[in-house]
Design an enzyme around this catalytic site. Structure first.
Site, PDB file in Angstrom:
ATOM      1  N   LYS A  71      45.694 -11.012 -85.911  1.00  0.00           N
ATOM      2  CA  LYS A  71      46.151 -11.377 -84.580  1.00  0.00           C
ATOM      3  C   LYS A  71      47.331 -11.193 -84.256  1.00  0.00           C
ATOM      4  CE  LYS A  71      42.619 -14.986 -83.673  1.00  0.00           C
ATOM      5  NZ  LYS A  71      42.478 -16.170 -83.180  1.00  0.00           N
ATOM      6  N   ASP A 107      42.546 -17.683 -75.761  1.00  0.00           N
ATOM      7  CA  ASP A 107      41.999 -19.153 -76.253  1.00  0.00           C
ATOM      8  C   ASP A 107      42.606 -20.204 -74.949  1.00  0.00           C
ATOM      9  OD1 ASP A 107      40.602 -18.361 -78.314  1.00  0.00           O
ATOM     10  OD2 ASP A 107      42.451 -18.678 -79.872  1.00  0.00           O
ATOM     11  N   GLY A 132      47.816 -31.322 -84.085  1.00  0.00           N
ATOM     12  CA  GLY A 132      47.746 -29.955 -84.841  1.00  0.00           C
ATOM     13  C   GLY A 132      48.862 -29.238 -84.108  1.00  0.00           C
ATOM     14  N   GLY A 135      47.518 -22.159 -84.727  1.00  0.00           N
ATOM     15  CA  GLY A 135      47.532 -20.956 -83.632  1.00  0.00           C
ATOM     16  C   GLY A 135      46.724 -21.735 -82.392  1.00  0.00           C
ATOM     17  N   ALA A 136      45.474 -22.699 -82.828  1.00  0.00           N
ATOM     18  CA  ALA A 136      44.794 -22.925 -81.661  1.00  0.00           C
ATOM     19  C   ALA A 136      45.611 -24.057 -80.967  1.00  0.00           C
ATOM     20  CB  ALA A 136      43.448 -23.682 -82.032  1.00  0.00           C
ATOM     21  N   TYR A 222      33.500 -27.029 -83.440  1.00  0.00           N
ATOM     22  CA  TYR A 222      31.876 -26.883 -82.677  1.00  0.00           C
ATOM     23  C   TYR A 222      31.161 -26.889 -84.227  1.00  0.00           C
ATOM     24  CZ  TYR A 222      33.212 -21.886 -83.663  1.00  0.00           C
ATOM     25  OH  TYR A 222      33.594 -20.671 -84.188  1.00  0.00           O
TER      26      TYR A 222
HETATM   27  P1  NAP Z   1      45.643 -23.502 -88.352  1.00  0.00           P
HETATM   28  O1  NAP Z   1      46.655 -22.458 -87.707  1.00  0.00           O
HETATM   29  O2  NAP Z   1      45.410 -23.261 -89.903  1.00  0.00           O
HETATM   30  O3  NAP Z   1      46.226 -24.902 -87.940  1.00  0.00           O
HETATM   31  C1  NAP Z   1      45.788 -26.170 -88.362  1.00  0.00           C
HETATM   32  C2  NAP Z   1      46.524 -27.213 -87.896  1.00  0.00           C
HETATM   33  O4  NAP Z   1      45.927 -28.281 -88.565  1.00  0.00           O
HETATM   34  C3  NAP Z   1      48.162 -27.263 -88.593  1.00  0.00           C
HETATM   35  O5  NAP Z   1      48.926 -27.711 -87.650  1.00  0.00           O
HETATM   36  C4  NAP Z   1      47.926 -28.142 -89.913  1.00  0.00           C
HETATM   37  O6  NAP Z   1      49.076 -29.179 -89.994  1.00  0.00           O
HETATM   38  C5  NAP Z   1      46.896 -29.102 -89.269  1.00  0.00           C
HETATM   39  N1  NAP Z   1      45.882 -29.786 -90.372  1.00  0.00           N
HETATM   40  C6  NAP Z   1      45.355 -29.103 -91.191  1.00  0.00           C
HETATM   41  N2  NAP Z   1      44.552 -29.858 -92.113  1.00  0.00           N
HETATM   42  C7  NAP Z   1      45.097 -30.987 -91.810  1.00  0.00           C
HETATM   43  C8  NAP Z   1      44.970 -32.548 -92.318  1.00  0.00           C
HETATM   44  N3  NAP Z   1      44.085 -32.568 -93.441  1.00  0.00           N
HETATM   45  N4  NAP Z   1      45.390 -33.627 -91.813  1.00  0.00           N
HETATM   46  C9  NAP Z   1      46.158 -33.330 -90.570  1.00  0.00           C
HETATM   47  N5  NAP Z   1      46.408 -32.005 -90.164  1.00  0.00           N
HETATM   48  C10 NAP Z   1      46.006 -31.098 -90.788  1.00  0.00           C
HETATM   49  O7  NAP Z   1      44.505 -23.316 -87.532  1.00  0.00           O
HETATM   50  P2  NAP Z   1      43.869 -23.130 -86.231  1.00  0.00           P
HETATM   51  O8  NAP Z   1      43.306 -21.738 -86.238  1.00  0.00           O
HETATM   52  O9  NAP Z   1      44.593 -23.533 -85.274  1.00  0.00           O
HETATM   53  O10 NAP Z   1      42.333 -23.968 -86.100  1.00  0.00           O
HETATM   54  C11 NAP Z   1      42.723 -25.538 -85.800  1.00  0.00           C
HETATM   55  C12 NAP Z   1      41.131 -25.937 -85.421  1.00  0.00           C
HETATM   56  O11 NAP Z   1      40.687 -25.403 -84.240  1.00  0.00           O
HETATM   57  C13 NAP Z   1      40.164 -25.472 -86.367  1.00  0.00           C
HETATM   58  O12 NAP Z   1      39.190 -26.679 -86.682  1.00  0.00           O
HETATM   59  C14 NAP Z   1      39.518 -24.275 -85.574  1.00  0.00           C
HETATM   60  O13 NAP Z   1      37.989 -24.139 -86.077  1.00  0.00           O
HETATM   61  C15 NAP Z   1      39.453 -24.832 -84.252  1.00  0.00           C
HETATM   62  N6  NAP Z   1      39.581 -23.498 -83.380  1.00  0.00           N
HETATM   63  C16 NAP Z   1      38.457 -23.717 -82.474  1.00  0.00           C
HETATM   64  C17 NAP Z   1      38.348 -22.497 -81.520  1.00  0.00           C
HETATM   65  C18 NAP Z   1      37.444 -22.511 -80.303  1.00  0.00           C
HETATM   66  O14 NAP Z   1      37.340 -21.556 -79.731  1.00  0.00           O
HETATM   67  N7  NAP Z   1      36.608 -23.957 -80.478  1.00  0.00           N
HETATM   68  C19 NAP Z   1      39.345 -21.561 -81.552  1.00  0.00           C
HETATM   69  C20 NAP Z   1      40.294 -21.556 -82.592  1.00  0.00           C
HETATM   70  C21 NAP Z   1      40.342 -22.678 -83.346  1.00  0.00           C
HETATM   71  P3  NAP Z   1      50.496 -28.479 -91.013  1.00  0.00           P
HETATM   72  O15 NAP Z   1      50.814 -27.540 -89.746  1.00  0.00           O
HETATM   73  O16 NAP Z   1      50.885 -29.612 -91.148  1.00  0.00           O
HETATM   74  O17 NAP Z   1      49.690 -27.519 -91.914  1.00  0.00           O
END
Ligand code: NAP
Length: 278
Positions: A71, A107, A132, A135-136, A222
């Site tokens: 990305k 997104d 959070g 990226g999302a 989801y």
């Molecule tokens: P990412 O970049 O890895 O970021 C994850 C975030 O969650 C970080 O801020 C992290 O905090 C926090 N986190 C992780 N584990 C945690 C825990 N146990 N307790 C509290 N905070 C926690 O992931 P992402 O790509 O943004 O994705 C995040 C979520 O969105 C995922 O569930 C993904 O499946 C979903 N998503 C959905 C879509 C959709 O189209 N529906 C698209 C993208 C993502 P730190 O900064 O402190 O590490």
């Protein structure tokens, strides 16, 4: 539809990528819109994103969706990127605009369209919280600010990433905490807490008893379709949605970039639902 010499190709690049729902969603869209095109998954290892973009030019592909780990790396290989992709430092969709290969991040727009379509929620003038800062979350913070949110509380485990998300919308966003959740109209869970097949699949990211009546909750997960958070929110009778709407609507924005045609969202949504049904 028969594949012929006129059939166009689009795809998703990533590693791993075989699990991606994008082929299912986009092929349902092409079929419903009667567009003579197919969408496939292209496994592309880290470090080879620029070659994939060259191949897009060579084979005159309709476009590419982009997932991990490319990305950020694809940005340098595009002729230009949209303002929101530049701000986020992330591209998930590459399409042709005349002779240019353009990178976008769909997104955030997908999230806003999903909120409006499924919950009838218009962020303009509202108080929001995003849990959070990955990226999302960053895409959601920028999109909520662009859609006119009055305030955005960014609640994240680590302060430095939280600050990066706040910096995307400094006039309305600030670092918040769980105590702020009682005074917001929308809460977005953008952490993986509650996701199936993870160590925290049985957990919720916060206690829903703090929410006020009228608050709606969007969980970006989801899988499963109802996380522990959403089950608790439903039990409280509050409006809620899972991440399927964002997934399908971000694909719909990409589809429109690829084809210059309106995306048949209902067909894309029903294909996605069928693909993730247990
Ligand atoms: P990412 O970049 O890895 O970021 C994850 C975030 O969650 C970080 O801020 C992290 O905090 C926090 N986190 C992780 N584990 C945690 C825990 N146990 N307790 C509290 N905070 C926690 O992931 P992402 O790509 O943004 O994705 C995040 C979520 O969105 C995922 O569930 C993904 O499946 C979903 N998503 C959905 C879509 C959709 O189209 N529906 C698209 C993208 C993502 P730190 O900064 O402190 O590490």
């Amino acid at each position: 539809m028969v594949i012929s010499g006129h059939t166009r190709l689009a795809g998703v690049i990533g590693s791993p990528v075989r699990h991606s729902l994008s082929p299912t969603i986009h092929n349902a869209g092409f079929a419903a819109a009667e567009i003579d095109a197919r969408f496939v998954a292209f496994p592309v290892e880290a470090g080879h994103a620029a070659e994939a973009i060259d191949a897009m030019r060579t084979f005159d592909l309709l476009g590419l969706s982009v997932t991990m780990p490319h990305k950020e790396a694809v940005i340098a290989a595009c002729d230009r990127v949209t303002e929101r992709a530049r701000a986020l430092g992330s591209v998930n969709c590459i399409f042709r605009d005349g002779s240019d290969v353009v990178g976008d991040s769909t997104d955030g727009a997908g999230f806003i369209k999903g909120l409006q379509s499924e919950l009838g929620f218009d962020p303009s003038g509202t108080r929001c919280a995003v849990i959070g800062a990955g990226g999302a979350a960053r895409a959601v913070v920028l999109a909520l600010a662009d859609a006119g949110a009055q305030r955005i509380e960014v609640i994240n485990r680590s302060a430095d990433r939280g600050d990066v998300a706040v910096a995307l919308a400094p006039s309305v966003a600030r670092r918040g905490n769980v105590a702020d959740l009682g005074a917001v109209d929308l809460v977005v869970n953008a952490t993986p807490v509650g996701m199936a097949d993870t160590p925290h699949s049985a957990a919720a990211p916060f206690d829903v008893s703090v929410l006020s009546k009228g608050t709606v909750v969007s969980d970006l997960i989801y899988h499963p379709s109802e996380t522990p958070l959403l089950a608790q929110v439903r039990a409280r009778g509050l409006g809620n949605q899972n991440g399927l709407a964002m997934l399908v609507f971000q694909a719909a924005v990409a589809f429109e970039h690829f084809t210059d045609s309106a995306a048949p969202v209902d067909a894309m949504m029903s294909a996605a639902r069928k693909a993730i049904a247990p």
